[in-house]
Design a protein around this motif. Structure first.
Motif, PDB file in Angstrom:
ATOM      1  N   THR A 179      48.424  36.565  38.325  1.00 29.04           N
ATOM      2  CA  THR A 179      47.149  36.317  39.011  1.00 29.04           C
ATOM      3  C   THR A 179      46.949  37.356  40.104  1.00 29.04           C
ATOM      4  O   THR A 179      46.012  37.263  40.883  1.00 29.04           O
ATOM      5  CB  THR A 179      47.125  34.915  39.658  1.00 29.04           C
ATOM      6  OG1 THR A 179      48.302  34.782  40.471  1.00 29.04           O
ATOM      7  CG2 THR A 179      47.089  33.824  38.604  1.00 29.04           C
ATOM      8  N   THR A 221      41.281  38.822  40.714  1.00 24.28           N
ATOM      9  CA  THR A 221      41.367  37.661  41.597  1.00 24.28           C
ATOM     10  C   THR A 221      40.314  37.748  42.708  1.00 24.28           C
ATOM     11  O   THR A 221      39.614  36.771  42.982  1.00 24.28           O
ATOM     12  CB  THR A 221      42.794  37.552  42.167  1.00 24.28           C
ATOM     13  OG1 THR A 221      43.670  37.473  41.053  1.00 24.28           O
ATOM     14  CG2 THR A 221      42.960  36.315  43.016  1.00 24.28           C
ATOM     15  N   HIS A 256      36.665  37.282  41.447  1.00 22.38           N
ATOM     16  CA  HIS A 256      36.250  35.903  41.182  1.00 22.38           C
ATOM     17  C   HIS A 256      36.331  35.006  42.405  1.00 22.38           C
ATOM     18  O   HIS A 256      36.144  33.798  42.296  1.00 22.38           O
ATOM     19  CB  HIS A 256      37.122  35.316  40.048  1.00 22.38           C
ATOM     20  CG  HIS A 256      36.956  36.041  38.753  1.00 22.38           C
ATOM     21  ND1 HIS A 256      37.986  36.295  37.887  1.00 22.38           N
ATOM     22  CD2 HIS A 256      35.850  36.592  38.191  1.00 22.38           C
ATOM     23  CE1 HIS A 256      37.523  36.969  36.844  1.00 22.38           C
ATOM     24  NE2 HIS A 256      36.241  37.155  37.007  1.00 22.38           N
ATOM     25  N   ASN A 257      36.631  35.579  43.545  1.00 25.77           N
ATOM     26  CA  ASN A 257      36.818  34.743  44.734  1.00 25.77           C
ATOM     27  C   ASN A 257      36.088  35.392  45.911  1.00 25.77           C
ATOM     28  O   ASN A 257      36.599  36.311  46.553  1.00 25.77           O
ATOM     29  CB  ASN A 257      38.329  34.617  45.007  1.00 25.77           C
ATOM     30  CG  ASN A 257      38.620  33.755  46.219  1.00 25.77           C
ATOM     31  OD1 ASN A 257      37.770  33.570  47.099  1.00 25.77           O
ATOM     32  ND2 ASN A 257      39.830  33.240  46.268  1.00 25.77           N
ATOM     33  N   THR A 300      35.430  34.441  48.872  1.00 24.91           N
ATOM     34  CA  THR A 300      36.064  34.335  50.189  1.00 24.91           C
ATOM     35  C   THR A 300      37.101  35.449  50.357  1.00 24.91           C
ATOM     36  O   THR A 300      37.145  36.144  51.378  1.00 24.91           O
ATOM     37  CB  THR A 300      36.763  32.963  50.337  1.00 24.91           C
ATOM     38  OG1 THR A 300      35.837  31.969  49.946  1.00 24.91           O
ATOM     39  CG2 THR A 300      37.217  32.731  51.755  1.00 24.91           C
ATOM     40  N   LEU A 301      37.900  35.631  49.312  1.00 30.41           N
ATOM     41  CA  LEU A 301      38.918  36.686  49.361  1.00 30.41           C
ATOM     42  C   LEU A 301      38.246  38.062  49.472  1.00 30.41           C
ATOM     43  O   LEU A 301      38.676  38.924  50.255  1.00 30.41           O
ATOM     44  CB  LEU A 301      39.794  36.611  48.106  1.00 30.41           C
ATOM     45  CG  LEU A 301      40.893  37.659  47.964  1.00 30.41           C
ATOM     46  CD1 LEU A 301      41.847  37.628  49.150  1.00 30.41           C
ATOM     47  CD2 LEU A 301      41.682  37.443  46.663  1.00 30.41           C
TER      48      LEU A 301
END
Ligand SMILES: Cc1cc2nc3c(=O)[nH]c(=O)nc-3n(C[C@H](O)[C@H](O)[C@H](O)COP(=O)(O)OP(=O)(O)OC[C@H]3O[C@@H](n4cnc5c(N)ncnc54)[C@H](O)[C@@H]3O)c2cc1C
Length: 578
Positions: free
Chosen positions: A342, A347, A350-351, A353-354
């Motif tokens: 992952t 990652t 798709h995120n 916030t990250l």
């Protein structure tokens, strides 16, 4: 100074010794170097706008936003490509100060892109010297220009780079920043392990030594976490502050015109619907509009194949049938593998916030994942010398130490990934192609796009090299280092050569390296467009300084070649006017 409006330029009432057409990679080198002489006044005319403050250009991994279909790109499309099942594909070119060195992304992981710095092989440049009969274009004679261009810089995270490059072949006092990746990826150690586990992928300490064969750490034009382009480097404020250097933006040159026996006048528009404007240089006009822009301007100016121009309603001025011919490009295939991890680029894609955290880190400290392009490593490899296809058609590479293909290794899928899954990219690129295409016109409309035909995979040789490159990419992922990691190739359900070829023709694209459309040739040659000193054959007052002069495409990403040509050309021009 940078000006936006020709009225501001006219108000200064200046006469220019040199007018550089195109503030791109090579053009800005020439503008910088010629303006070192305070007695010379230089004007750059750039069709695009400013690079300043465009975050998509500054943040290394935001560059996917900078192109395609944006205000910073010419947004060209190729003609239908026979080798690609008749598909027309995007052919991006920078439309902004810094030219294509400002948009060098194209490799679109949500956060990642490339600013790869690779010079090519010694043999690539020695072939230029041989074919032009000018030893000044040999590797040994160009090496001082390579180091003059380069300022080797620490990576953004300041990690210890011993064993990852060879300082002996780099420049430390130049202008274009070159560094190693500034954010480690979790696959780095697997890649290095694979080089010793498998035959055929030897570790190469420095792919920019002139001997690129092998797998090594990628080098990129980034400094302190920001992109280094010809606009941020050669037109940095200390240079733009020179009182003899001017840049006019939004100035699109339509033609060069002959007056009093010399081609020193440029015609341009600022407003696409506006009246044409003209300016005349007292010494030279230097065309640096790139491999598409330069032949386009020459052809509209009547410099090209006279009979073809006549049929288009363009008044021939000078018969040079090679203008626009000999277009070479590198064909690429995005190839990825589903992985058991992952910890890849996907990652953050798709995120949200990250992704926001990564940007905040970049914004406050110029560190973190956004300081890099996606590739930590590149492999430069060959197919066997005795491949039967070479017996029939010849080997297109510059010599036995020059790669036929490249494998770009990245910790994620380079095109936008699907909603699920994590990936590894091993992207094959044909870097010594045999195919040749062209840039031509089908109208005398000065503002129409030219016809761009790179002829991707037009030669059986290139189809063969790409097929072997795909096999090599798959084989690389069978190294024990990937045992618990690589799950399966994405989309490639091919076992036979015919199936691999079909997959390639349906999916291959370009890595945006067009060269050769105003090629150098020996002074006495009837073919070619410019002499080895880059003067347009048979004309006075006009030179070409960009990648269109390249007679054979180097087996490398091409920005370094543009800088090198810009540096040598500057000395050639200075010598003529001393
Ligand atoms: C999307 C993309 C990604 C790339 N990635 C990499 C990479 O990672 N590494 C690498 O080494 N190379 C990369 N390249 C290739 C590299 O950037 C180019 O080969 C190189 O920059 C070309 O330099 P140049 O001086 O010949 O032309 P350019 O840098 O393209 O400069 C031409 C300039 O002329 C201007 N111009 C054109 N026509 C006119 C006109 N009529 N009037 C006025 N101005 C005009 C253009 O707007 C542009 O600014 C990439 C290219 C692209 C497009």
């Amino acid at each position: 100074a940078i000006l936006e409006n020709v009225a501001d330029l006219n108000a200064l009432n200046l006469t220019f010794d040199f007018i550089v057409v195109g503030g791109g990679t090579a053009g800005n080198v020439v503008a910088n170097r010629l303006s070192e002489n305070p007695n010379h006044k230089i004007l750059v005319l750039e069709a695009g706008g400013s690079n300043t403050g465009v975050l998509d250009i500054i943040v290394p991994s935001f560059c996917r936003e900078a192109t395609p279909n944006t205000a910073q790109d010419w947004n060209y499309t190729t003609t239908p490509q026979v080798g690609l099942n008749g598909r027309s594909i995007a052919h991006n070119r920078g439309f902004v100060l810094g030219g294509s060195s400002s948009v060098s992304k194209s490799f679109i992981v949500e956060h990642q892109y490339y600013m790869v710095y690779t010079r090519g092989s010694k043999e690539d440049f020695n072939r230029w010297a041989a074919v032009t009969e000018d030893d000044g274009w040999s590797w040994d004679n160009l090496l001082p220009y390579m180091t003059k261009n380069e300022i080797w810089s620490p990576p953004a995270d300041n990690h210890n780079t011993a064993g990852k490059f060879d300082p002996a072949v780099h420049g430390f006092e130049g202008i274009t920043a070159v560094s190693l990746s500034g954010f480690p990826t979790p696959i780095d150690s697997r890649i290095i392990a694979a080089t010793s586990e498998l035959e055929g992928y030897p570790f190469n300490l420095d792919m920019n030594s002139g001997n690129p064969i092998g797998v090594g750490w990628g080098q990129l034009t980034v400094k302190d976490g920001e992109r280094s382009s010809s606009a941020t480097s050669y037109l940095a404020s200390q240079f733009l502050g020179r009182p003899n250097l001017y840049v006019l933006l939004n100035a699109r040159v339509t033609r060069v015109l002959e007056t009093s026996g010399a081609v020193r006048t440029v015609e341009f528009v600022q407003d696409l619907n506006g009246e044409p404007l003209t300016l005349t240089a007292t010494k030279e006009v230097i065309l640096s509009a790139g491999s598409i822009g330069t032949p386009n301007i020459l052809l509209h100016s009547g410099i090209g194949n006279s009979s073809t121009l006549t049929t288009l309603g363009i008044q021939p001025v000078h018969n040079l049938p090679s203008v626009g011919q000999n277009l070479s490009d590198h064909t690429l295939l995005f190839l990825s593998f589903l992985v058991n991890s992952t910890n890849t680029f996907e990652t953050a894609v798709h995120n949200a916030t990250l992704a926001a955290e990564e940007f905040a880190q970049w914004n406050t400290s110029r560190t973190g994942p956004l300081v890099d392009n996606p590739l930590s490593h590149i492999g430069w490899l060959r197919v066997p010398n005795n491949s039967p296809v070479f017996e029939q058609f010849g080997d297109p590479s510059a010599g036995p130490n020059t790669p036929h293909f490249e494998l770009i290794i990245a910790n994620g899928m380079i095109p936008p990934p699907p909603p699920e899954g994590n990936f590894l990219s091993v992207v094959p690129v044909v870097v010594s192609p045999a195919s040749r295409g062209s840039v031509t016109l089908n109208t005398n409309d000065l503002l129409a796009d030219p016809l761009i035909n790179p002829n991707h995979l037009g030669s059986e040789v290139d189809v063969f090299i790409m097929r072997e490159a795909v096999k090599s990419a798959v084989r690389f992922t069978t190294a024990p280092a990937w045992d618990d990691y690589v799950l399966s190739a994405v989309g490639l359900n091919a076992t036979t050569d015919a199936e691999i070829d079909a997959f390639v023709r349906a999916n291959a694209a370009t890595i945006y390296h067009p060269v050769g459309t105003a090629s150098m040739s020996p002074r006495s040659a009837a073919w070619g467009v410019v002499d080895p000193d880059l003067r347009v054959k048979g004309l006075t007052g006009l030179r070409v300084v960009d990648l269109s002069v390249v007679p054979f495409i180097p087996a490398a990403h091409t920005q370094a070649a543009a800088y090198i040509i810009g540096e040598r050309a500057s000395d050639l021009i200075k010598e003529s006017w001393n």
